[in-house]
Design a protein around this motif. Structure first.
Motif, mmCIF file in Angstrom:
data_model
loop_
_atom_site.group_PDB
_atom_site.id
_atom_site.type_symbol
_atom_site.label_atom_id
_atom_site.label_comp_id
_atom_site.label_asym_id
_atom_site.label_seq_id
_atom_site.Cartn_x
_atom_site.Cartn_y
_atom_site.Cartn_z
ATOM 1 N N ARG A 63 38.720 48.155 33.524
ATOM 2 C CA ARG A 63 39.384 47.212 34.417
ATOM 3 C C ARG A 63 38.996 47.567 35.853
ATOM 4 N NH1 ARG A 63 43.803 47.976 37.120
ATOM 5 N NH2 ARG A 63 44.490 49.664 35.750
ATOM 6 N N VAL A 64 38.505 46.584 36.588
ATOM 7 C CA VAL A 64 38.110 46.805 37.977
ATOM 8 C C VAL A 64 39.351 47.145 38.807
ATOM 9 C CG1 VAL A 64 37.069 45.757 40.039
ATOM 10 C CG2 VAL A 64 36.128 45.246 37.762
ATOM 11 N N THR A 65 39.263 48.231 39.560
ATOM 12 C CA THR A 65 40.377 48.656 40.410
ATOM 13 C C THR A 65 40.071 48.466 41.898
ATOM 14 O OG1 THR A 65 39.572 50.941 40.343
ATOM 15 C CG2 THR A 65 41.277 50.326 38.746
ATOM 16 N N THR A 66 38.814 48.577 42.279
ATOM 17 C CA THR A 66 38.407 48.437 43.681
ATOM 18 C C THR A 66 37.083 47.696 43.741
ATOM 19 O OG1 THR A 66 39.407 50.589 44.194
ATOM 20 C CG2 THR A 66 37.882 49.684 45.823
ATOM 21 N N ALA A 67 36.988 46.738 44.650
ATOM 22 C CA ALA A 67 35.724 46.034 44.881
ATOM 23 C C ALA A 67 35.646 45.674 46.359
ATOM 24 C CB ALA A 67 35.631 44.781 44.012
ATOM 25 N N VAL A 68 34.980 46.520 47.112
ATOM 26 C CA VAL A 68 34.752 46.290 48.532
ATOM 27 C C VAL A 68 33.260 46.022 48.680
ATOM 28 C CG1 VAL A 68 34.930 47.210 50.867
ATOM 29 C CG2 VAL A 68 36.641 47.853 49.133
ATOM 30 N N PRO A 69 32.868 44.757 48.897
ATOM 31 C CA PRO A 69 31.441 44.411 48.906
ATOM 32 C C PRO A 69 30.587 45.350 49.750
ATOM 33 C CG PRO A 69 32.760 42.431 49.045
ATOM 34 C CD PRO A 69 33.714 43.600 49.162
ATOM 35 N N ASN A 70 29.482 45.773 49.131
ATOM 36 C CA ASN A 70 28.480 46.642 49.753
ATOM 37 C C ASN A 70 29.003 48.030 50.112
ATOM 38 O OD1 ASN A 70 26.540 44.570 49.598
ATOM 39 N ND2 ASN A 70 27.324 43.692 51.494
ATOM 40 N N LYS A 71 30.205 48.385 49.595
ATOM 41 C CA LYS A 71 30.777 49.690 49.916
ATOM 42 C C LYS A 71 31.245 50.453 48.679
ATOM 43 C CE LYS A 71 32.364 48.710 54.620
ATOM 44 N NZ LYS A 71 31.206 49.240 55.249
ATOM 45 N N LYS A 72 32.139 49.854 47.881
ATOM 46 C CA LYS A 72 32.713 50.618 46.766
ATOM 47 C C LYS A 72 33.127 49.702 45.625
ATOM 48 C CE LYS A 72 36.197 54.098 45.688
ATOM 49 N NZ LYS A 72 37.263 54.961 46.202
ATOM 50 N N LEU A 73 32.765 50.148 44.415
ATOM 51 C CA LEU A 73 33.178 49.498 43.176
ATOM 52 C C LEU A 73 33.751 50.582 42.277
ATOM 53 C CD1 LEU A 73 33.210 46.992 41.269
ATOM 54 C CD2 LEU A 73 30.985 47.790 40.442
ATOM 55 N N SER A 74 34.979 50.365 41.797
ATOM 56 C CA SER A 74 35.605 51.321 40.881
ATOM 57 C C SER A 74 36.218 50.573 39.717
ATOM 58 C CB SER A 74 36.720 52.113 41.576
ATOM 59 O OG SER A 74 36.239 52.827 42.670
ATOM 60 N N TYR A 75 36.205 51.225 38.556
ATOM 61 C CA TYR A 75 36.909 50.667 37.410
ATOM 62 C C TYR A 75 37.374 51.764 36.471
ATOM 63 C CZ TYR A 75 31.918 50.350 35.962
ATOM 64 O OH TYR A 75 30.574 50.573 35.742
ATOM 65 N N THR A 76 38.464 51.433 35.754
ATOM 66 C CA THR A 76 38.958 52.357 34.750
ATOM 67 C C THR A 76 37.957 52.396 33.614
ATOM 68 O OG1 THR A 76 40.215 50.634 33.620
ATOM 69 C CG2 THR A 76 41.371 51.894 35.332
ATOM 70 N N TRP A 77 38.011 53.470 32.847
ATOM 71 C CA TRP A 77 37.049 53.695 31.753
ATOM 72 C C TRP A 77 37.798 54.427 30.647
ATOM 73 C CZ3 TRP A 77 31.521 53.159 31.819
ATOM 74 C CH2 TRP A 77 30.827 53.847 30.822
ATOM 75 N N ARG A 78 38.003 53.745 29.540
ATOM 76 C CA ARG A 78 38.648 54.398 28.408
ATOM 77 C C ARG A 78 38.008 53.894 27.123
ATOM 78 N NH1 ARG A 78 42.935 51.721 25.962
ATOM 79 N NH2 ARG A 78 43.378 49.669 26.831
ATOM 80 N N TYR A 79 38.410 54.506 26.021
ATOM 81 C CA TYR A 79 37.814 54.183 24.728
ATOM 82 C C TYR A 79 38.891 53.681 23.785
ATOM 83 C CZ TYR A 79 33.994 56.935 26.602
ATOM 84 O OH TYR A 79 32.994 57.423 27.411
#
Length: 145
Positions: A63-79
């Motif tokens: 699930r995407v948690t952060t999206a700041v264009p041209n700076k930072k992309l974060s997402y959760t990662w689970r199985y």
């Protein structure tokens, strides 16, 4: 050691906008990363994919948690079917005509310690491949994976 985040850094001979597009445009993602059905760089967007190694595949739930264009992309990662929640972040730092990418994967210690598939060394190997080889090759000549 398992509770230390994986951090991989690389400076690419490419502008930040090109790398952001590689990280967020579904058509570009498929060329170097995973074959996602859909992706949107919008907080709250959920996506999943099957991937693994040595014949064992795992359903990844993200699930995407952060999206700041041209700076930072974060997402959760689970199985699916396993304990643990982690987060992957891609941070971009323009350096003239080049861009430094810092990938950080935190929360590895939340995965089952008795499962060899979830050892930190596997994450280091996988992320190193994506950052050092796949994304680098994609940015250089479009070949990716």
């Amino acid at each position: 050691m398992q509770n230390e985040p994986v951090v991989i850094q690389k400076t690419y001979d490419a502008p930040v906008e090109k790398i952001w597009k590689a990280l967020t445009d579904i058509n570009e993602i498929r060329k170097w990363y995973f074959n996602l059905a859909e992706f949107k760089a919008e907080p709250g967007f959920e996506f999943s994919f099957l991937a693994g190694h040595e014949g064992r595949e795992f359903l990844h739930l993200c699930r995407v948690t952060t999206a700041v264009p041209n700076k930072k992309l974060s997402y959760t990662w689970r199985y699916d079917g396993f304990e643990g929640d982690s987060e992957v972040s891609f941070e971009l730092f323009p350096e003239g005509e080049k861009t430094k990418l810092v990938l950080t994967h935190t929360g590895l210690e939340t995965f089952p310690a008795n499962n060899p598939d979830f050892q930190r060394s596997n994450f280091v190997m996988g992320w190193t491949h994506f950052v050092e080889v796949a994304l680098n090759d994609y940015l250089r000549d479009g070949s990716g994976k």
